[in-house]
Design a protein around this motif. Structure first.
Motif, PDB file in Angstrom:
ATOM      1  N   VAL A  13      -4.333  -1.773  -1.396  1.00 41.48           N
ATOM      2  CA  VAL A  13      -4.045  -1.145  -0.101  1.00 41.48           C
ATOM      3  C   VAL A  13      -5.199  -1.377   0.879  1.00 41.48           C
ATOM      4  CG1 VAL A  13      -3.626   1.049   1.072  1.00 41.48           C
ATOM      5  CG2 VAL A  13      -2.483   0.571  -1.083  1.00 41.48           C
ATOM      6  N   GLN A  22      -0.193  -9.815   1.917  1.00 41.27           N
ATOM      7  CA  GLN A  22       0.116  -9.169   0.642  1.00 41.27           C
ATOM      8  C   GLN A  22      -0.347 -10.036  -0.518  1.00 41.27           C
ATOM      9  OE1 GLN A  22       4.190  -7.941   0.150  1.00 41.27           O
ATOM     10  NE2 GLN A  22       4.002  -6.268   1.602  1.00 41.27           N
ATOM     11  N   SER A  46       5.107  -7.375  -3.244  1.00 40.93           N
ATOM     12  CA  SER A  46       6.205  -6.733  -2.532  1.00 40.93           C
ATOM     13  C   SER A  46       6.718  -5.511  -3.298  1.00 40.93           C
ATOM     14  CB  SER A  46       7.337  -7.730  -2.305  1.00 40.93           C
ATOM     15  OG  SER A  46       8.407  -7.110  -1.640  1.00 40.93           O
ATOM     16  N   VAL A  49       4.327  -2.526  -2.980  1.00 39.13           N
ATOM     17  CA  VAL A  49       4.402  -1.825  -1.697  1.00 39.13           C
ATOM     18  C   VAL A  49       5.733  -1.088  -1.543  1.00 39.13           C
ATOM     19  CG1 VAL A  49       4.528  -2.120   0.807  1.00 39.13           C
ATOM     20  CG2 VAL A  49       2.827  -3.367  -0.493  1.00 39.13           C
ATOM     21  N   ASN A  50       6.818  -1.758  -1.868  1.00 35.86           N
ATOM     22  CA  ASN A  50       8.137  -1.217  -1.562  1.00 35.86           C
ATOM     23  C   ASN A  50       8.711  -0.270  -2.606  1.00 35.86           C
ATOM     24  OD1 ASN A  50       8.377  -2.631   0.928  1.00 35.86           O
ATOM     25  ND2 ASN A  50       8.742  -4.484  -0.242  1.00 35.86           N
ATOM     26  N   LYS A  51       8.242  -0.344  -3.838  1.00 35.78           N
ATOM     27  CA  LYS A  51       8.818   0.501  -4.885  1.00 35.78           C
ATOM     28  C   LYS A  51       7.876   1.589  -5.368  1.00 35.78           C
ATOM     29  CE  LYS A  51      12.035  -2.976  -6.579  1.00 35.78           C
ATOM     30  NZ  LYS A  51      12.483  -3.754  -7.720  1.00 35.78           N
ATOM     31  N   ASN A  52       6.686   1.631  -4.814  1.00 34.49           N
ATOM     32  CA  ASN A  52       5.714   2.622  -5.250  1.00 34.49           C
ATOM     33  C   ASN A  52       5.395   3.526  -4.063  1.00 34.49           C
ATOM     34  OD1 ASN A  52       3.223   3.967  -5.864  1.00 34.49           O
ATOM     35  ND2 ASN A  52       2.979   2.552  -7.572  1.00 34.49           N
ATOM     36  N   GLY A  53       5.917   4.739  -4.100  1.00 40.21           N
ATOM     37  CA  GLY A  53       5.729   5.675  -2.994  1.00 40.21           C
ATOM     38  C   GLY A  53       4.276   6.016  -2.737  1.00 40.21           C
ATOM     39  N   LEU A  56       2.702   3.013  -0.801  1.00 41.10           N
ATOM     40  CA  LEU A  56       3.202   2.974   0.569  1.00 41.10           C
ATOM     41  C   LEU A  56       2.639   4.135   1.390  1.00 41.10           C
ATOM     42  CD1 LEU A  56       4.956   1.544   2.633  1.00 41.10           C
ATOM     43  CD2 LEU A  56       6.911   2.853   1.783  1.00 41.10           C
ATOM     44  N   TYR A  59      -0.978   3.410   2.185  1.00 44.30           N
ATOM     45  CA  TYR A  59      -1.026   2.364   3.200  1.00 44.30           C
ATOM     46  C   TYR A  59      -0.760   2.958   4.587  1.00 44.30           C
ATOM     47  CZ  TYR A  59       0.233  -1.734   5.943  1.00 44.30           C
ATOM     48  OH  TYR A  59       0.297  -2.684   6.937  1.00 44.30           O
ATOM     49  N   ASN A  60       0.277   3.778   4.697  1.00 41.31           N
ATOM     50  CA  ASN A  60       0.610   4.397   5.992  1.00 41.31           C
ATOM     51  C   ASN A  60      -0.514   5.289   6.488  1.00 41.31           C
ATOM     52  OD1 ASN A  60       3.102   3.110   6.223  1.00 41.31           O
ATOM     53  ND2 ASN A  60       4.168   4.721   5.123  1.00 41.31           N
TER      54      ASN A  60
END
Length: 148
Positions: A13, A22, A46, A49-53, A56, A59-60
């Protein structure tokens, strides 16, 4: 949200937020992936980032923090160090320090390790099927969310 408990996820991250792609971020955070095909690295990055809350969310949060102009992002630090490196009014030592830091930030330096002797590893992975290799890779990357 604070730093992630999994240090490789946190490094991934942090690398993303600092401006790496990425693929680059994943390879820096998971050094064993440097010999993987780009397609495999892209897929894993990918998924992370997209499947691990947690990833993500972190990162946000970091994106919001770096949006604050008081925080220098990687590009700003590099621009500042480049100015120091090019400033002929500074001492050669200070200019070299700036260059050294830039090289470290870019990953220019490579650690060389010299080994002597031999190690007989045999071929331990020869008898392992693809599914088992996937499970091992998931454990190494901290990705326990793969369906088997």
């Amino acid at each position: 949200m604070g730093a992630l408990k999994n240090p490789r996820w946190e490094a991934f991250v942090q690398n993303l937020v600092s401006g790496e792609s990425q693929r680059q971020a994943y390879r820096h955070a998971f050094p064993h992936s440097k010999h993987w095909k780009d397609q495999t690295v892209d897929k894993r990055a990918s998924e992370l980032v997209n499947k691990n809350g947690e990833v993500l969310g972190r990162y946000n949060d970091l994106q919001k923090q770096t949006a604050d102009k008081s925080v220098m992002v990687s590009k700003d630090r590099k621009v500042t160090l480049t100015k120091f490196a090019n400033d002929l009014k500074l001492s050669p030592t200070d200019r070299m320090k700036a260059i050294d830091l830039l090289n470290k930030m870019d990953g220019t330096y490579v650690n060389n390790v010299k080994l002597t002797g031999s190690v007989d590893m045999g071929r331990p992975l020869e008898k392992i099927d693809d599914q088992k290799l996937e499970q091992i890779a998931d454990k190494l990357t901290g990705d326990d969310n793969h369906a088997d």
